[in-house]
Design a protein around this motif. Structure first.
Motif, PDB file in Angstrom:
ATOM      1  N   THR A 141     -37.408 112.048  24.030  1.00 47.08           N
ATOM      2  CA  THR A 141     -36.165 111.275  23.903  1.00 47.08           C
ATOM      3  C   THR A 141     -35.158 111.942  22.986  1.00 47.08           C
ATOM      4  O   THR A 141     -34.035 111.436  22.847  1.00 47.08           O
ATOM      5  CB  THR A 141     -36.477 109.872  23.379  1.00 47.08           C
ATOM      6  OG1 THR A 141     -37.208 109.959  22.146  1.00 47.08           O
ATOM      7  CG2 THR A 141     -37.302 109.099  24.393  1.00 47.08           C
ATOM      8  N   HIS A 142     -35.538 113.051  22.354  1.00 40.54           N
ATOM      9  CA  HIS A 142     -34.576 113.749  21.492  1.00 40.54           C
ATOM     10  C   HIS A 142     -33.396 114.245  22.313  1.00 40.54           C
ATOM     11  O   HIS A 142     -32.243 114.162  21.875  1.00 40.54           O
ATOM     12  CB  HIS A 142     -35.272 114.915  20.773  1.00 40.54           C
ATOM     13  CG  HIS A 142     -34.342 115.726  19.919  1.00 40.54           C
ATOM     14  ND1 HIS A 142     -33.809 115.242  18.741  1.00 40.54           N
ATOM     15  CD2 HIS A 142     -33.842 116.988  20.080  1.00 40.54           C
ATOM     16  CE1 HIS A 142     -33.024 116.160  18.200  1.00 40.54           C
ATOM     17  NE2 HIS A 142     -33.027 117.230  18.997  1.00 40.54           N
ATOM     18  N   ASN A 143     -33.668 114.753  23.506  1.00 41.44           N
ATOM     19  CA  ASN A 143     -32.607 115.169  24.422  1.00 41.44           C
ATOM     20  C   ASN A 143     -32.603 114.176  25.584  1.00 41.44           C
ATOM     21  O   ASN A 143     -33.334 114.316  26.552  1.00 41.44           O
ATOM     22  CB  ASN A 143     -32.873 116.595  24.926  1.00 41.44           C
ATOM     23  CG  ASN A 143     -31.709 117.161  25.727  1.00 41.44           C
ATOM     24  OD1 ASN A 143     -30.949 116.424  26.345  1.00 41.44           O
ATOM     25  ND2 ASN A 143     -31.574 118.484  25.713  1.00 41.44           N
ATOM     26  N   ARG A 144     -31.762 113.152  25.469  1.00 47.01           N
ATOM     27  CA  ARG A 144     -31.802 112.054  26.433  1.00 47.01           C
ATOM     28  C   ARG A 144     -31.366 112.483  27.832  1.00 47.01           C
ATOM     29  O   ARG A 144     -31.857 111.952  28.837  1.00 47.01           O
ATOM     30  CB  ARG A 144     -30.930 110.895  25.938  1.00 47.01           C
ATOM     31  CG  ARG A 144     -31.454 110.275  24.648  1.00 47.01           C
ATOM     32  CD  ARG A 144     -30.630 109.077  24.229  1.00 47.01           C
ATOM     33  NE  ARG A 144     -31.133 108.488  22.986  1.00 47.01           N
ATOM     34  CZ  ARG A 144     -32.120 107.619  22.923  1.00 47.01           C
ATOM     35  NH1 ARG A 144     -32.705 107.216  24.038  1.00 47.01           N
ATOM     36  NH2 ARG A 144     -32.528 107.132  21.769  1.00 47.01           N
ATOM     37  N   THR A 145     -30.447 113.442  27.891  1.00 46.95           N
ATOM     38  CA  THR A 145     -29.989 113.895  29.203  1.00 46.95           C
ATOM     39  C   THR A 145     -31.122 114.568  29.967  1.00 46.95           C
ATOM     40  O   THR A 145     -31.359 114.282  31.156  1.00 46.95           O
ATOM     41  CB  THR A 145     -28.819 114.878  29.053  1.00 46.95           C
ATOM     42  OG1 THR A 145     -27.748 114.229  28.355  1.00 46.95           O
ATOM     43  CG2 THR A 145     -28.329 115.337  30.415  1.00 46.95           C
ATOM     44  N   ARG A 146     -31.845 115.452  29.275  1.00 46.58           N
ATOM     45  CA  ARG A 146     -32.962 116.117  29.931  1.00 46.58           C
ATOM     46  C   ARG A 146     -34.089 115.132  30.246  1.00 46.58           C
ATOM     47  O   ARG A 146     -34.766 115.252  31.272  1.00 46.58           O
ATOM     48  CB  ARG A 146     -33.487 117.245  29.043  1.00 46.58           C
ATOM     49  CG  ARG A 146     -34.518 118.122  29.743  1.00 46.58           C
ATOM     50  CD  ARG A 146     -34.739 119.418  29.007  1.00 46.58           C
ATOM     51  NE  ARG A 146     -35.338 119.190  27.699  1.00 46.58           N
ATOM     52  CZ  ARG A 146     -35.566 120.165  26.815  1.00 46.58           C
ATOM     53  NH1 ARG A 146     -35.201 121.409  27.106  1.00 46.58           N
ATOM     54  NH2 ARG A 146     -36.125 119.906  25.647  1.00 46.58           N
ATOM     55  N   PHE A 147     -34.267 114.153  29.378  1.00 48.41           N
ATOM     56  CA  PHE A 147     -35.292 113.131  29.614  1.00 48.41           C
ATOM     57  C   PHE A 147     -34.960 112.330  30.866  1.00 48.41           C
ATOM     58  O   PHE A 147     -35.826 112.072  31.711  1.00 48.41           O
ATOM     59  CB  PHE A 147     -35.388 112.226  28.392  1.00 48.41           C
ATOM     60  CG  PHE A 147     -36.412 111.135  28.523  1.00 48.41           C
ATOM     61  CD1 PHE A 147     -37.709 111.419  28.915  1.00 48.41           C
ATOM     62  CD2 PHE A 147     -36.081 109.812  28.236  1.00 48.41           C
ATOM     63  CE1 PHE A 147     -38.665 110.417  29.026  1.00 48.41           C
ATOM     64  CE2 PHE A 147     -37.026 108.803  28.347  1.00 48.41           C
ATOM     65  CZ  PHE A 147     -38.317 109.119  28.752  1.00 48.41           C
ATOM     66  N   ALA A 148     -33.687 111.938  31.024  1.00 48.93           N
ATOM     67  CA  ALA A 148     -33.274 111.184  32.207  1.00 48.93           C
ATOM     68  C   ALA A 148     -33.432 112.025  33.468  1.00 48.93           C
ATOM     69  O   ALA A 148     -33.861 111.529  34.517  1.00 48.93           O
ATOM     70  CB  ALA A 148     -31.826 110.729  32.055  1.00 48.93           C
ATOM     71  N   ALA A 149     -33.097 113.324  33.375  1.00 41.37           N
ATOM     72  CA  ALA A 149     -33.251 114.207  34.533  1.00 41.37           C
ATOM     73  C   ALA A 149     -34.726 114.349  34.920  1.00 41.37           C
ATOM     74  O   ALA A 149     -35.068 114.388  36.110  1.00 41.37           O
ATOM     75  CB  ALA A 149     -32.640 115.566  34.238  1.00 41.37           C
ATOM     76  N   ALA A 150     -35.599 114.420  33.904  1.00 41.11           N
ATOM     77  CA  ALA A 150     -37.034 114.526  34.182  1.00 41.11           C
ATOM     78  C   ALA A 150     -37.547 113.267  34.863  1.00 41.11           C
ATOM     79  O   ALA A 150     -38.331 113.336  35.826  1.00 41.11           O
ATOM     80  CB  ALA A 150     -37.795 114.789  32.880  1.00 41.11           C
ATOM     81  N   LEU A 151     -37.128 112.101  34.395  1.00 40.64           N
ATOM     82  CA  LEU A 151     -37.548 110.842  35.016  1.00 40.64           C
ATOM     83  C   LEU A 151     -37.043 110.758  36.454  1.00 40.64           C
ATOM     84  O   LEU A 151     -37.762 110.285  37.344  1.00 40.64           O
ATOM     85  CB  LEU A 151     -37.032 109.656  34.206  1.00 40.64           C
ATOM     86  CG  LEU A 151     -37.648 109.443  32.826  1.00 40.64           C
ATOM     87  CD1 LEU A 151     -37.030 108.223  32.152  1.00 40.64           C
ATOM     88  CD2 LEU A 151     -39.155 109.289  32.915  1.00 40.64           C
ATOM     89  N   ALA A 152     -35.813 111.224  36.671  1.00 34.73           N
ATOM     90  CA  ALA A 152     -35.259 111.208  38.028  1.00 34.73           C
ATOM     91  C   ALA A 152     -36.078 112.108  38.948  1.00 34.73           C
ATOM     92  O   ALA A 152     -36.323 111.772  40.118  1.00 34.73           O
ATOM     93  CB  ALA A 152     -33.798 111.641  38.014  1.00 34.73           C
TER      94      ALA A 152
END
Length: 390
Positions: A20-31
Motif C-alpha cells: 500500500t506504500h505505492n497505491r497506484t501500483r497496488f491498484a494496478a496489481a489488484l486489477a
C-alpha cells in the motif's frame, strides 16, 4: 486491514505496508489479479454451460440402456441403427420395452429470427421413455404434424411460447410441411442449435422422407426392476448379431458424450486451454508484482538478513503480500465475472451461471497461484549476499 493482519500474523504487517506504500501500483496489481479471475470465470462458465448443454437432451428421456452405432460418440452424431436389433434385444428376459429414437435438425425460417430445432422423433405410444413433464403431453403428438416446442429456444419470444397450449396452438412452416405446436417443455439453446422440438416418429419421417422407419438413430431399452444392467449388456452383446454396436447404460452414454465433448471436440479443448491461460496470466501478474516489490526493497531485506532473520521470515512477508493480492483481487473478479456470465446467459440462453463450486474453486486456485508466485519471488532473496547490496 492493518489491524486484522497484525492479529493474523502476530507481527507488524510488513507485506501489507509495502504493497500500500505505492497505491497506484497496488491498484494496478489488484486489477491484474481481478482480470485473471474474470478470464478463468468466463472460461469455466462456458465449459460448464457446454457440459450442461451436452447432458440436457439426455434429460428429456428415461431409459436403462441405449444401443447406438459404432461411431455415435455423441447423442447427435453417428450412423443409424437397424430396428431389427430392437427386436433381438426384446428377446432378453430382463428387457421389458424398447423404442427407436430419431434425431435431426429442423429449421424454422421466421421474419424476426431463424430458429434451428434439434428435433427428436419418438413413439407417443411409449410415454414411459419420456421425462415426466414431457410424458404428460405425449398423447398430443399422436396427431400428424403435431409438435412440442422448447419454450426456452433462442429466437422464440417468451410470451409467444407461453401462449402455446392445446386450446391455442402455434402453426409454422418448415421442411415443406405445416407443423402445429400444442405444448411446450423446458430445454434451452445449446451449441448445436437454438432449441429442441419433439414430434412423433411418423411426423419425423414425413419431415425427413429420406429416412427410414427401420433405421432410428438410437434404441432405448428399459429393464425389469432389479435387473443388473451390466449383465444384460453382456448378454445383449452375444444376442445381437452386430458386434460393432455400442450397447451401454443410458447414464454411461451421457457421461461418454460429455467426456468426448470436453476432451476430443475442439470447443472443449479450447475452453480448457482458456482456463489454463487465465491461471498462467494470474501467476505471471502476481509474480511480476512481487518480484518488483522484492527488488525495490532488496536493501531492507538484506538488512534483515544481516541481522540474522531466517529465510522463512522473508517468505512470510512475500506470502503475506501474495495472499493480500489474491484475496483482494478475487472479490472484484467475482463481481465482474458474475455480471459477464449473467449477461452472456441472457443473450445466448446458454446455462451460463456462477456456481458456488466455481467461486470456491477459483478462490482456492487464486490463493494457490498467488502463494506459488510469492515462493518463486523469494528465491532471489535466498541467493542474495548482504555484503553485495551495500
Amino acid at each position: 486491514m492493518s489491524w486484522l493482519l497484525r492479529r493474523l500474523f502476530g507481527r507488524l504487517p510488513i507485506g501489507w505496508l509495502q504493497l500500500t506504500h505505492n497505491r497506484t501500483r497496488f491498484a494496478a496489481a489488484l486489477a491484474g489479479v481481478a482480470f485473471a479471475n474474470v478470464l478463468v470465470f468466463v472460461q469455466l462458465g462456458i465449459m460448464n454451460s457446454m457440459a450442461a448443454a451436452t447432458l440436457r437432451p439426455y434429460e428429456f428421456f428415461q431409459a436403462d440402456l441405449m444401443i447406438s452405432a459404432e461411431d455415435a460418440n455423441a447423442f447427435n452424431e453417428g450412423g443409424n441403427v437397424a430396428r431389427q436389433w430392437l427386436l433381438q434385444a426384446m428377446a432378453d428376459p430382463d428387457v421389458t420395452d424398447g423404442m427407436g429414437l430419431f434425431l435431426g435438425n429442423v429449421p424454422w425460417d421466421r421474419a424476426t429470427k431463424d430458429i434451428t430445432f434439434a428435433t427428436f422423433g419418438v413413439d407417443p405410444a411409449h410415454p414411459a421413455f419420456l421425462a415426466s413433464d414431457i410424458a404428460a403431453d405425449a398423447s398430443l403428438l399422436q396427431v400428424q404434424d403435431a409438435a412440442m416446442l422448447d419454450r426456452l429456444a433462442r429466437g422464440l419470444a417468451r410470451n409467444e411460447a407461453a401462449a402455446i397450449r392445446p386450446q391455442s396452438p402455434l402453426s409454422f412452416e418448415t421442411q415443406g410441411r405445416t407443423l402445429t405446436a400444442y405444448a411446450t417443455f423446458a430445454g434451452g439453446g445449446g451449441f448445436g442449435g437454438d432449441g429442441y422440438m419433439l414430434v412423433s416418429d411418423q411426423t419425423f419421417l414425413a419431415l425427413f422422407p429420406a429416412r427410414s422407419s427401420n433405421a432410428p438413430d438410437h434404441i432405448l431399452l428399459t429393464l425389469r426392476p432389479g435387473a443388473d444392467p451390466s449383465q444384460v449388456i453382456a448378454r445383449l452383446k452375444t444376442l445381437i448379431s452386430d458386434p460393432s454396436l455400442r450397447i451401454r447404460s443410458y447414464a454411461d452414454a451421457a457421461q461418454e458424450d460429455l467426456r468426448y465433448q470436453q476432451t476430443r471436440r475442439p470447443t472443449g479443448i479450447i475452453f480448457g486451454f482458456g482456463v489454463l491461460i487465465g491461471v498462467l496470466v494470474g501467476l505471471v501478474i502476481v509474480y511480476q508484482v512481487l518480484s518488483t516489490d522484492v527488488a525495490d526493497h532488496l536493501r531492507e531485506y538484506a538488512t534483515f538478513k544481516a541481522m540474522g532473520y531466517a529465510p522463512r521470515f522473508f517468505l512470510g512477508i512475500v506470502l503475506e503480500e501474495a495472499l493480500v493480492l489474491g484475496i483482494m483481487g478475487f472479490i472484484p473478479g467475482l463481481i465482474v465475472g458474475t455480471a459477464i456470465l449473467t449477461l452472456m446467459g441472457a443473450i445466448t440462453t446458454l446455462p451460463l451461471t456462477m456456481t458456488p463450486f466455481m467461486a470456491i474453486s477459483v478462490f482456492l486456485g487464486t490463493i494457490l497461484f498467488s502463494a506459488l508466485s510469492g515462493a518463486i519471488a523469494t528465491r532471489r532473496l535466498a541467493a542474495a549476499d548482504p555484503a553485495d547490496l551495500f
